[in-house]
Design a protein around this motif. Structure first.
Motif, PDB file in Angstrom:
ATOM      1  N   LEU A   1       0.824  -1.209   0.000  1.00 53.23           N
ATOM      2  CA  LEU A   1       0.000   0.000   0.000  1.00 53.23           C
ATOM      3  C   LEU A   1       0.860   1.261   0.000  1.00 53.23           C
ATOM      4  O   LEU A   1       2.023   1.230   0.408  1.00 53.23           O
ATOM      5  CB  LEU A   1      -0.907   0.007   1.239  1.00 53.23           C
ATOM      6  CG  LEU A   1      -1.932  -1.124   1.322  1.00 53.23           C
ATOM      7  CD1 LEU A   1      -2.466  -1.266   2.725  1.00 53.23           C
ATOM      8  CD2 LEU A   1      -3.063  -0.861   0.335  1.00 53.23           C
ATOM      9  N   GLU A   2       0.258   2.367  -0.410  1.00 55.63           N
ATOM     10  CA  GLU A   2       0.920   3.672  -0.370  1.00 55.63           C
ATOM     11  C   GLU A   2       1.204   4.067   1.079  1.00 55.63           C
ATOM     12  O   GLU A   2       0.349   3.876   1.962  1.00 55.63           O
ATOM     13  CB  GLU A   2       0.019   4.738  -0.998  1.00 55.63           C
ATOM     14  CG  GLU A   2      -0.276   4.526  -2.457  1.00 55.63           C
ATOM     15  CD  GLU A   2       0.892   4.929  -3.329  1.00 55.63           C
ATOM     16  OE1 GLU A   2       1.638   5.844  -2.948  1.00 55.63           O
ATOM     17  OE2 GLU A   2       1.046   4.320  -4.403  1.00 55.63           O
ATOM     18  N   ALA A   3       2.362   4.636   1.329  1.00 57.64           N
ATOM     19  CA  ALA A   3       2.770   5.026   2.682  1.00 57.64           C
ATOM     20  C   ALA A   3       1.786   6.004   3.321  1.00 57.64           C
ATOM     21  O   ALA A   3       1.463   5.874   4.505  1.00 57.64           O
ATOM     22  CB  ALA A   3       4.168   5.627   2.657  1.00 57.64           C
ATOM     23  N   ASP A   4       1.294   6.966   2.553  1.00 57.39           N
ATOM     24  CA  ASP A   4       0.363   7.944   3.118  1.00 57.39           C
ATOM     25  C   ASP A   4      -0.929   7.293   3.588  1.00 57.39           C
ATOM     26  O   ASP A   4      -1.501   7.684   4.607  1.00 57.39           O
ATOM     27  CB  ASP A   4       0.045   9.040   2.098  1.00 57.39           C
ATOM     28  CG  ASP A   4       1.228   9.959   1.840  1.00 57.39           C
ATOM     29  OD1 ASP A   4       2.163   9.993   2.666  1.00 57.39           O
ATOM     30  OD2 ASP A   4       1.214  10.656   0.806  1.00 57.39           O
ATOM     31  N   LEU A   5      -1.375   6.307   2.869  1.00 60.22           N
ATOM     32  CA  LEU A   5      -2.582   5.571   3.235  1.00 60.22           C
ATOM     33  C   LEU A   5      -2.359   4.792   4.538  1.00 60.22           C
ATOM     34  O   LEU A   5      -3.186   4.845   5.452  1.00 60.22           O
ATOM     35  CB  LEU A   5      -2.945   4.611   2.101  1.00 60.22           C
ATOM     36  CG  LEU A   5      -4.340   4.040   2.025  1.00 60.22           C
ATOM     37  CD1 LEU A   5      -5.385   5.136   1.985  1.00 60.22           C
ATOM     38  CD2 LEU A   5      -4.452   3.166   0.791  1.00 60.22           C
ATOM     39  N   VAL A   6      -1.234   4.109   4.618  1.00 58.05           N
ATOM     40  CA  VAL A   6      -0.896   3.333   5.815  1.00 58.05           C
ATOM     41  C   VAL A   6      -0.808   4.253   7.030  1.00 58.05           C
ATOM     42  O   VAL A   6      -1.371   3.967   8.091  1.00 58.05           O
ATOM     43  CB  VAL A   6       0.410   2.540   5.610  1.00 58.05           C
ATOM     44  CG1 VAL A   6       0.860   1.870   6.899  1.00 58.05           C
ATOM     45  CG2 VAL A   6       0.238   1.511   4.496  1.00 58.05           C
ATOM     46  N   LYS A   7      -0.130   5.370   6.880  1.00 56.71           N
ATOM     47  CA  LYS A   7      -0.008   6.329   7.989  1.00 56.71           C
ATOM     48  C   LYS A   7      -1.370   6.853   8.416  1.00 56.71           C
ATOM     49  O   LYS A   7      -1.644   6.994   9.614  1.00 56.71           O
ATOM     50  CB  LYS A   7       0.908   7.490   7.592  1.00 56.71           C
ATOM     51  CG  LYS A   7       2.355   7.105   7.483  1.00 56.71           C
ATOM     52  CD  LYS A   7       3.185   8.294   7.033  1.00 56.71           C
ATOM     53  CE  LYS A   7       4.648   7.929   6.883  1.00 56.71           C
ATOM     54  NZ  LYS A   7       5.457   9.074   6.424  1.00 56.71           N
ATOM     55  N   ALA A   8      -2.218   7.149   7.462  1.00 54.58           N
ATOM     56  CA  ALA A   8      -3.562   7.653   7.782  1.00 54.58           C
ATOM     57  C   ALA A   8      -4.355   6.626   8.586  1.00 54.58           C
ATOM     58  O   ALA A   8      -5.061   6.976   9.542  1.00 54.58           O
ATOM     59  CB  ALA A   8      -4.308   8.032   6.506  1.00 54.58           C
ATOM     60  N   TRP A   9      -4.256   5.354   8.217  1.00 55.11           N
ATOM     61  CA  TRP A   9      -4.988   4.320   8.949  1.00 55.11           C
ATOM     62  C   TRP A   9      -4.424   4.114  10.342  1.00 55.11           C
ATOM     63  O   TRP A   9      -5.178   3.880  11.292  1.00 55.11           O
ATOM     64  CB  TRP A   9      -4.980   3.013   8.180  1.00 55.11           C
ATOM     65  CG  TRP A   9      -5.739   3.071   6.891  1.00 55.11           C
ATOM     66  CD1 TRP A   9      -6.658   4.012   6.496  1.00 55.11           C
ATOM     67  CD2 TRP A   9      -5.646   2.150   5.812  1.00 55.11           C
ATOM     68  NE1 TRP A   9      -7.122   3.728   5.244  1.00 55.11           N
ATOM     69  CE2 TRP A   9      -6.527   2.589   4.805  1.00 55.11           C
ATOM     70  CE3 TRP A   9      -4.906   1.000   5.599  1.00 55.11           C
ATOM     71  CZ2 TRP A   9      -6.694   1.906   3.603  1.00 55.11           C
ATOM     72  CZ3 TRP A   9      -5.065   0.320   4.404  1.00 55.11           C
ATOM     73  CH2 TRP A   9      -5.951   0.766   3.415  1.00 55.11           C
ATOM     74  N   ILE A  10      -3.101   4.186  10.490  1.00 53.86           N
ATOM     75  CA  ILE A  10      -2.493   4.075  11.821  1.00 53.86           C
ATOM     76  C   ILE A  10      -3.002   5.207  12.702  1.00 53.86           C
ATOM     77  O   ILE A  10      -3.418   4.987  13.844  1.00 53.86           O
ATOM     78  CB  ILE A  10      -0.950   4.087  11.726  1.00 53.86           C
ATOM     79  CG1 ILE A  10      -0.448   2.801  11.061  1.00 53.86           C
ATOM     80  CG2 ILE A  10      -0.329   4.258  13.117  1.00 53.86           C
ATOM     81  CD1 ILE A  10       1.034   2.820  10.697  1.00 53.86           C
ATOM     82  N   LYS A  11      -3.006   6.419  12.166  1.00 59.42           N
ATOM     83  CA  LYS A  11      -3.479   7.580  12.935  1.00 59.42           C
ATOM     84  C   LYS A  11      -4.967   7.448  13.240  1.00 59.42           C
ATOM     85  O   LYS A  11      -5.426   7.810  14.336  1.00 59.42           O
ATOM     86  CB  LYS A  11      -3.191   8.863  12.152  1.00 59.42           C
ATOM     87  CG  LYS A  11      -3.547  10.122  12.890  1.00 59.42           C
ATOM     88  CD  LYS A  11      -2.637  10.362  14.083  1.00 59.42           C
ATOM     89  CE  LYS A  11      -2.732  11.764  14.646  1.00 59.42           C
ATOM     90  NZ  LYS A  11      -3.963  12.092  15.305  1.00 59.42           N
ATOM     91  N   GLU A  12      -5.732   6.919  12.320  1.00 63.94           N
ATOM     92  CA  GLU A  12      -7.164   6.706  12.541  1.00 63.94           C
ATOM     93  C   GLU A  12      -7.395   5.723  13.696  1.00 63.94           C
ATOM     94  O   GLU A  12      -8.276   5.929  14.538  1.00 63.94           O
ATOM     95  CB  GLU A  12      -7.809   6.187  11.251  1.00 63.94           C
ATOM     96  CG  GLU A  12      -9.304   6.048  11.302  1.00 63.94           C
ATOM     97  CD  GLU A  12      -9.899   5.603   9.979  1.00 63.94           C
ATOM     98  OE1 GLU A  12     -11.076   5.191  10.002  1.00 63.94           O
ATOM     99  OE2 GLU A  12      -9.218   5.660   8.932  1.00 63.94           O
ATOM    100  N   SER A  13      -6.613   4.670  13.752  1.00 61.54           N
ATOM    101  CA  SER A  13      -6.709   3.698  14.833  1.00 61.54           C
ATOM    102  C   SER A  13      -6.360   4.355  16.170  1.00 61.54           C
ATOM    103  O   SER A  13      -7.059   4.189  17.171  1.00 61.54           O
ATOM    104  CB  SER A  13      -5.787   2.509  14.557  1.00 61.54           C
ATOM    105  OG  SER A  13      -5.876   1.542  15.566  1.00 61.54           O
ATOM    106  N   TYR A  14      -5.261   5.102  16.179  1.00 57.77           N
ATOM    107  CA  TYR A  14      -4.838   5.847  17.373  1.00 57.77           C
ATOM    108  C   TYR A  14      -5.956   6.789  17.837  1.00 57.77           C
ATOM    109  O   TYR A  14      -6.339   6.800  19.010  1.00 57.77           O
ATOM    110  CB  TYR A  14      -3.565   6.623  17.035  1.00 57.77           C
ATOM    111  CG  TYR A  14      -3.130   7.645  18.045  1.00 57.77           C
ATOM    112  CD1 TYR A  14      -2.286   7.302  19.097  1.00 57.77           C
ATOM    113  CD2 TYR A  14      -3.524   8.975  17.934  1.00 57.77           C
ATOM    114  CE1 TYR A  14      -1.859   8.254  20.020  1.00 57.77           C
ATOM    115  CE2 TYR A  14      -3.111   9.928  18.844  1.00 57.77           C
ATOM    116  CZ  TYR A  14      -2.281   9.563  19.886  1.00 57.77           C
ATOM    117  OH  TYR A  14      -1.859  10.507  20.787  1.00 57.77           O
TER     118      TYR A  14
END
Length: 123
Positions: free
Chosen positions: A93-106
């Protein structure tokens, strides 16, 4: 993203800690003691037959369903409540997408914390 980038990004979020309560092959990331992401390090008892890099993250049930329908790299979590947790095969996956989902979980986990703790995390 690679595994080091996932770990570095997750630890860069305010108040995040890591530990390994499930063994040497999993790192859990927590905010105020609450798990929001589990990163598989490879091998060990949590290996799956595909062996692909992945992490499990907590999201709203509707959001999990939406992402699973939209991305083949998002599946029901292997060792977690499949309604609330998804496995994300992050290297596809795209890094920006992965980061967004991590932040969403947080953010989801933070939203359930007491107001005083949420305020402390904003600063």
């Amino acid at each position: 993203m690679n595994i080091e980038e996932v770990r570095d990004y997750t630890l860069s979020i305010k108040g995040v800690t890591e530990d390994q309560p499930f063994g040497d092959d999993i790192i859990t990331f927590r905010i105020e003691g609450k798990i929001f992401l589990c990163l598989w390090l490879g091998g060990g008892k949590h290996d799956m037959k595909d062996g692909q890099p992945r992490f499990a993250l907590k999201l709203q049930p509707e959001r999990n369903e939406e992402l699973r329908e939209q991305y083949t790299s998002v599946t029901p979590a292997w060792h977690w409540n499949k309604t609330h947790w998804s496995d994300v095969y992050y290297d596809a996956l795209e890094a920006d997408l992965v980061k967004a989902w991590i932040k969403e979980s947080y953010d989801l986990v933070v939203s359930k914390l007491p107001k005083a703790v949420r305020e402390k995390l904003k600063n």
